[in-house]
Design an enzyme around this catalytic site. Structure first.
Site, short mmCIF file in Angstrom:
data_model
loop_
_atom_site.label_atom_id
_atom_site.label_comp_id
_atom_site.label_asym_id
_atom_site.label_seq_id
_atom_site.Cartn_x
_atom_site.Cartn_y
_atom_site.Cartn_z
N SER A 1 7.43 6.44 11.62
CA SER A 1 8.54 7.19 11.42
C SER A 1 9.33 6.76 10.02
O SER A 1 8.96 5.62 9.68
CB SER A 1 9.61 6.90 12.44
OG SER A 1 8.95 6.98 13.69
N HIS B 1 8.60 2.92 9.47
CA HIS B 1 8.45 2.03 10.42
C HIS B 1 7.35 2.32 11.09
O HIS B 1 7.14 3.71 11.44
CB HIS B 1 9.56 2.19 11.54
CG HIS B 1 9.37 0.98 12.58
ND1 HIS B 1 9.63 -0.12 12.44
CD2 HIS B 1 9.22 1.28 14.12
CE1 HIS B 1 9.36 -0.82 13.60
NE2 HIS B 1 9.24 0.01 14.33
N MET C 1 10.42 -6.70 4.88
CA MET C 1 10.40 -7.43 5.93
C MET C 1 11.60 -8.45 5.84
O MET C 1 11.72 -9.65 6.17
CB MET C 1 9.37 -8.31 6.38
CG MET C 1 8.03 -7.84 6.06
SD MET C 1 7.89 -6.10 7.44
CE MET C 1 7.46 -7.16 8.79
N SER D 1 0.87 -1.28 0.06
CA SER D 1 -0.07 -0.05 0.03
C SER D 1 0.80 0.99 0.10
O SER D 1 0.45 2.40 -0.64
CB SER D 1 -0.91 0.04 1.06
OG SER D 1 -0.22 0.07 2.39
N ASN E 1 13.45 3.92 5.19
CA ASN E 1 12.50 2.93 5.59
C ASN E 1 11.23 3.66 6.05
O ASN E 1 11.51 4.63 6.82
CB ASN E 1 13.09 2.00 6.43
CG ASN E 1 12.18 1.10 7.03
OD1 ASN E 1 11.53 0.31 6.33
ND2 ASN E 1 12.10 0.53 8.32
N ASP F 1 16.05 -0.34 12.70
CA ASP F 1 15.10 0.59 13.13
C ASP F 1 15.56 1.70 14.08
O ASP F 1 15.08 2.20 14.84
CB ASP F 1 13.80 0.00 13.80
CG ASP F 1 13.15 -1.12 13.09
OD1 ASP F 1 12.90 -0.80 11.99
OD2 ASP F 1 12.48 -1.98 13.50
C1 GRF Z 1 3.90 -0.44 6.81
O1 GRF Z 1 2.76 -0.36 7.64
C2 GRF Z 1 5.00 -0.15 7.20
O2 GRF Z 1 5.25 0.67 8.41
C3 GRF Z 1 5.67 -1.57 7.81
O3 GRF Z 1 5.00 -2.52 6.99
C4 GRF Z 1 3.77 -2.06 6.48
C5 GRF Z 1 4.03 -2.21 4.72
O4 GRF Z 1 2.80 -2.17 4.50
N1 GRF Z 1 7.01 -1.54 7.65
P1 GRF Z 1 2.47 -2.04 2.84
O5 GRF Z 1 3.09 -3.48 2.32
O6 GRF Z 1 3.00 -0.66 2.28
O7 GRF Z 1 0.96 -2.02 2.50
#
Ligand code: GRF
Length: 230
Positions: A150, A123, A104, A27, A121, A159
Site C-alpha cells: 500500500s 507499506h 524504519m 530498492s 509511505n 501505518d
Molecule cells: C519495502 O518493502 C517497503 O514496503 C518497506 O520497507 C521495504 C524497503 O525496502 N516499508 P527498500 O529499502 O526500498 O529495498
C-alpha cells in the site's frame, strides 16, 4: 503542488522537489531514481536522507549524483529531538514531497503534522491489514490468498493514513516470507514511481481525511491494471 501547471524538467521552478528517506537497501529508492531520471518526470529528487549511516541505499543516491545526508538516530536520546533535527534538515531542501522508502522510524505527531499532505509511505501489506512489522509472515500465518503493498499518506496513526493505492499479489502454496516479500517489492517498484508522478503533477492530494484525485475524493483505493506490472 496542486496549483502547479504542467511542469517540465527544463523548468526547475516548476519541478516538484522530492526528498527520499531510507534506512536500508533502497530498492524503492532505486526505482524512484530511475523514474525521476526521465525527462518528462515532473519532479526531481533533491536529496536522500538516512537514519542509518550504513544504509546501502545511500550508495545508490551517490551513484546517481544525488545529495545525501545522514542523521544517525543512535546519537539522539529521544525521538522528539531526532525529529526536530530531521525536520530542520528537510526544511532546508524546501520539499514538495517527502517519500518514505523503507524509512524504519516512527515519526512524532509534530513532524507528521508539519509535513501533512506532503509525506507518503510504502507499506508491505494491504492496509488496514498488518500494520507494523513482519507483514509477509503474518499474511502467510493467516492463510491469506492475496497479499500486497500500500502507498499511503502519513498521518499521526502509524501505518494508518489514507491509502492512495495498492498492488496485490497472490500468495502461492510454497511461499516463504522471503519469496512473497520479493514479489510484493517488485510491485512496489512499479507502483511507487507512478504515485510519485501523479503527486508531482498535482493529481493526488490529501483532503480532510481522504485522498483527492484530480480534486475529488477517490471513491476507492487506486489499483493499476495488471499489465502495468509486466
Ligand atoms: C519495502 O518493502 C517497503 O514496503 C518497506 O520497507 C521495504 C524497503 O525496502 N516499508 P527498500 O529499502 O526500498 O529495498
Amino acid at each position: 503542488m496542486t496549483s502547479q501547471a504542467t511542469p517540465s524538467s527544463s523548468d526547475d521552478a516548476l519541478e516538484a522537489r522530492i526528498v527520499v528517506l531510507i534506512s536500508g537497501a533502497g530498492s524503492n529508492l532505486q526505482a524512484l531514481i530511475e523514474a525521476t531520471a526521465s525527462s518528462d518526470f515532473p519532479g526531481r529528487i533533491v536529496a536522500v536522507g538516512s537514519n542509518r549511516p550504513e544504509a546501502t541505499g545511500l550508495e545508490r543516491a551517490d551513484q546517481a549524483g544525488i545529495e545525501t545526508f545522514v542523521l544517525d538516530h543512535t546519537g539522539y536520546s529521544d525521538r522528539q529531538s531526532f525529529d526536530v533535527d530531521l525536520l530542520r534538515k528537510l526544511e532546508g531542501y524546501n520539499p514538495d514531497l517527502v517519500i518514505l522508502a523503507g524509512f524504519m522510524r516512527i515519526l512524532t505527531p509534530d513532524f507528521v503534522r508539519y509535513f501533512r499532505g506532503k509525506l507518503i509511505n510504502v507499506h508491505p501489506s494491504l492496509l488496514p491489514r498488518y500494520q507494523g512489522l513482519k507483514t509477509h509472515q503474518r499474511a502467510l500465518d493467516a492463510g491469506d490468498s492475496v497479499h500486497g503493498a500500500s502507498i499511503h499518506f502519513v498521518t499521526e496513526e502509524l501505518d494508518g493514513g489514507p491509502v492512495i493505492a495498492q498492488a496485490e499479489v497472490p500468495v502461492l502454496e510454497n511461499d516463504t516470507a522471503d519469496t512473497l516479500g520479493a514479489r510484493v517489492q517488485a510491485r512496489e517498484h512499479v507502483l511507487y514511481p507512478i504515485i510519485a508522478r501523479w503527486f508531482c503533477e498535482g493529481r493526488i492530494a490529501l483532503g480532510n481525511d481522504e485522498v483527492l484525485f484530480d480534486g475529488s475524493p477517490m471513491p476507492a483505493i487506486l489499483t493499476l491494471p495488471a499489465d502495468v506490472y509486466q
